[in-house]
Write an enzyme that holds these catalytic residues in place. Structure first.
Site, mmCIF file in Angstrom:
data_model
loop_
_atom_site.group_PDB
_atom_site.id
_atom_site.type_symbol
_atom_site.label_atom_id
_atom_site.label_comp_id
_atom_site.label_asym_id
_atom_site.label_seq_id
_atom_site.Cartn_x
_atom_site.Cartn_y
_atom_site.Cartn_z
ATOM 1 N N GLU A 161 -8.247 39.317 35.670
ATOM 2 C CA GLU A 161 -7.999 38.549 34.780
ATOM 3 C C GLU A 161 -6.404 39.340 34.095
ATOM 4 O O GLU A 161 -6.417 40.283 34.013
ATOM 5 C CB GLU A 161 -8.969 37.622 33.795
ATOM 6 C CG GLU A 161 -9.793 37.675 34.997
ATOM 7 C CD GLU A 161 -10.942 36.644 33.770
ATOM 8 O OE1 GLU A 161 -11.788 35.404 34.401
ATOM 9 O OE2 GLU A 161 -10.969 37.070 32.667
ATOM 10 N N CYS A 195 -1.735 40.317 27.546
ATOM 11 C CA CYS A 195 -2.452 41.421 28.918
ATOM 12 C C CYS A 195 -2.772 41.429 29.973
ATOM 13 O O CYS A 195 -3.447 40.486 30.396
ATOM 14 C CB CYS A 195 -3.807 41.382 26.901
ATOM 15 S SG CYS A 195 -4.850 41.950 27.717
ATOM 16 N N CYS A 203 -14.516 49.392 36.237
ATOM 17 C CA CYS A 203 -14.366 50.580 34.917
ATOM 18 C C CYS A 203 -15.432 51.325 34.997
ATOM 19 O O CYS A 203 -16.610 51.025 35.325
ATOM 20 C CB CYS A 203 -13.928 50.501 33.327
ATOM 21 S SG CYS A 203 -13.217 51.293 32.595
ATOM 22 N N CYS A 216 -18.652 52.653 28.299
ATOM 23 C CA CYS A 216 -18.200 52.469 27.081
ATOM 24 C C CYS A 216 -19.912 50.874 27.081
ATOM 25 O O CYS A 216 -19.634 50.049 27.715
ATOM 26 C CB CYS A 216 -17.579 51.911 26.708
ATOM 27 S SG CYS A 216 -16.319 53.250 27.150
ATOM 28 N N CYS A 274 -18.961 47.952 25.981
ATOM 29 C CA CYS A 274 -18.666 46.883 26.645
ATOM 30 C C CYS A 274 -18.800 46.805 28.265
ATOM 31 O O CYS A 274 -19.662 47.204 28.498
ATOM 32 C CB CYS A 274 -16.873 47.759 26.874
ATOM 33 S SG CYS A 274 -16.021 47.128 28.351
ATOM 34 N N CYS A 329 -11.406 39.368 22.694
ATOM 35 C CA CYS A 329 -11.981 40.920 23.502
ATOM 36 C C CYS A 329 -13.300 40.884 23.792
ATOM 37 O O CYS A 329 -13.701 40.393 23.211
ATOM 38 C CB CYS A 329 -11.932 41.610 22.051
ATOM 39 S SG CYS A 329 -10.056 41.808 22.020
HETATM 40 N N1 SAH Z 1 -10.601 51.354 28.414
HETATM 41 C C1 SAH Z 1 -8.673 51.085 27.979
HETATM 42 C C2 SAH Z 1 -7.798 49.778 28.615
HETATM 43 C C3 SAH Z 1 -9.157 48.683 27.566
HETATM 44 S S1 SAH Z 1 -8.390 47.587 26.325
HETATM 45 C C4 SAH Z 1 -9.956 51.288 26.767
HETATM 46 O O1 SAH Z 1 -10.150 51.502 26.077
HETATM 47 O O2 SAH Z 1 -8.770 51.648 25.751
HETATM 48 C C5 SAH Z 1 -10.096 46.997 25.886
HETATM 49 C C6 SAH Z 1 -9.645 47.511 24.293
HETATM 50 O O3 SAH Z 1 -11.128 46.244 23.674
HETATM 51 C C7 SAH Z 1 -10.975 48.068 24.100
HETATM 52 O O4 SAH Z 1 -10.168 49.302 22.932
HETATM 53 C C8 SAH Z 1 -12.227 48.216 23.917
HETATM 54 O O5 SAH Z 1 -12.868 49.173 23.645
HETATM 55 C C9 SAH Z 1 -12.506 46.807 23.420
HETATM 56 N N2 SAH Z 1 -13.489 46.682 23.420
HETATM 57 C C10 SAH Z 1 -14.557 46.320 24.761
HETATM 58 N N3 SAH Z 1 -14.953 45.910 24.930
HETATM 59 C C11 SAH Z 1 -15.396 45.011 23.804
HETATM 60 C C12 SAH Z 1 -16.200 44.047 23.111
HETATM 61 N N4 SAH Z 1 -17.083 43.105 23.405
HETATM 62 N N5 SAH Z 1 -15.679 43.299 22.003
HETATM 63 C C13 SAH Z 1 -14.188 44.062 21.329
HETATM 64 N N6 SAH Z 1 -13.629 44.991 22.211
HETATM 65 C C14 SAH Z 1 -13.652 45.160 22.906
#
Ligand code: SAH
Length: 374
Positions: free
Chosen positions: A95, A108, A115, A119, A122, A348
């Protein structure tokens, strides 16, 4: 139909495109002409590139193609945010999201389907890793968005209020630095005068902290850097962002300061997801300030977006504001990221990367982070 022997020109940065046209017996300036048609005018058909010699156009039609990912669906939010589900292949989708604001339009984009970094907050982690997107698929997202937004001046109806992509953030699905080989040429095309011609401050790569690749990135490009920090100490970060076990915070921060020095950049943005009772106490804010104070850093606090099956909850707004104030009082710039597009699952952590063919793969949730700051 495009045959597999055709090279997708959207995947070639200028030196590679020059080499490609040289193979066809043409001069390097033909590559610049082609880029002008593709990236400035959004032309997808060689036949319509009228200042190219007829023979050259015929050669291109045979040997090359301009192919973007295919749109599966478009979702529009009441707040103007648009989300496109794009097809990666017969069974997988990813997406991209466009966030219109009065002063800018942020796109974005994704760098991988799924991935591998796992994390814990996530939802992409639940899906696991499917594959890297190609350079053409990464660049193709921007091309497609500009076309959809009628930025190329076609007569179609624009889908958002703000029609222009002014900023691009690699904050979609995937870890961009784990797909270094395909991401770097894509960044070059975004910045190239003959490409999308974006300023380096308007292109942001976000990483979970692949330290060696941050050093490598400093040699290759100078885009803005965002880092998903999420915790002020190694013990907690090991749990939230497991790559921390390999590259702990002190090493990560060294790499960040190096990046800024090398690139003469302004600052690194540290993303910090606000998880209720986990990483959101005033003491943790003070510890974070201790790490960042005096360095070229700013913090972007992201209210956690829950997804099915998660054990985390979003910190209450007053807690988030208190955390921000603790940072600001200690001289660390901090903002709270505004939630956008949540009515279409585009905020997010809300994006669900659909699996088109559910007989071959299970339905997975994928997470986007949107670069909206307030
Ligand atoms: N993999 C890269 C790019 C992803 S950016 C990274 O980790 O930076 C996406 C952002 O959203 C990252 O900062 C990630 O940690 C955050 N994110 C992931 N899951 C989320 C959630 N459930 N709620 C809010 N932010 C989240």
């Amino acid at each position: 139909m495009n045959s597999p022997a055709q090279t997708n020109l959207l995947g070639l940065a200028r030196p590679e495109l020059e080499a490609f046209v040289a193979q066809l017996g043409s001069k390097p300036f033909r590559a610049r002409q082609l880029m002008n048609w593709m990236y400035k005018r959004g032309q997808g058909s060689f036949e319509s590139m009228t200042d190219l010699a007829r023979d050259f156009r015929a050669q291109l039609a045979e040997r090359a193609a301009i192919r973007t990912p295919e749109i599966v669906s478009l979702h529009k939010s009441a707040d103007g945010t648009c989300k496109w589900v794009l097809r990666a292949d017969s069974s997988q989708a990813f997406e991209m999201v466009f966030i219109p604001e009065p002063d800018r339009g942020t796109l974005c984009i994704s760098s991988q389907v799924g991935c591998a970094l796992d994390c814990s907050f996530c939802s992409t982690a639940q899906q696991g890793f499917n594959r890297n997107l190609t350079t053409a698929e990464i660049v193709g997202q921007v091309w497609l968005a500009k076309r959809e937004l009628a930025e190329f001046g076609e007569s179609r109806q624009p889908v958002g209020d703000h029609r222009i992509v002014t900023n691009v953030v690699l904050m979609g699905m995937g870890e961009p630095l784990a797909n270094f080989r395909n991401v770097v040429p894509a960044l070059r095309i975004l910045l190239d005068d003959y490409g999308f011609d974006l300023s380096r401050r308007r292109v942001t790569l976000s990483t979970s902290g692949l330290v060696p690749q941050i050093y490598k990135l400093a040699e290759e490009t100078n885009v803005a850097l965002a880092v998903s920090l999420h915790a002020p100490d190694d013990e907690l970060r090991n749990e939230l962002v497991p790559i921390n076990r390999k590259h702990p915070i002190a090493e990560l921060l060294e790499a960040c300061w190096h990046y800024i020095d090398e690139q003469n950049g302004r600052s690194v943005t540290f993303e910090y997801v606000m998880l209720d009772g986990v990483n959101d106490s005033p003491a943790q804010a003070r510890a974070l300030a201790q790490l960042l104070r005096g360095h070229p850093a700013k913090v972007n606090l992201i209210p956690f977006n829950p997804f099915p099956g998660t054990r985390y909850k979003r910190s209450p707004l007053p807690v988030i504001q208190r955390f921000r104030d603790e940072l600001i009082q200690r001289g660390v710039l901090a903002t709270v990221r505004r939630t956008r597009g949540d009515d279409i699952d585009a905020a997010c952590g809300q994006l669900a990367g659909r699996v088109i063919d559910r007989t071959t793969a299970r339905l997975g949730n994928k997470v986007f982070g949107l670069a909206v700051q307030s």
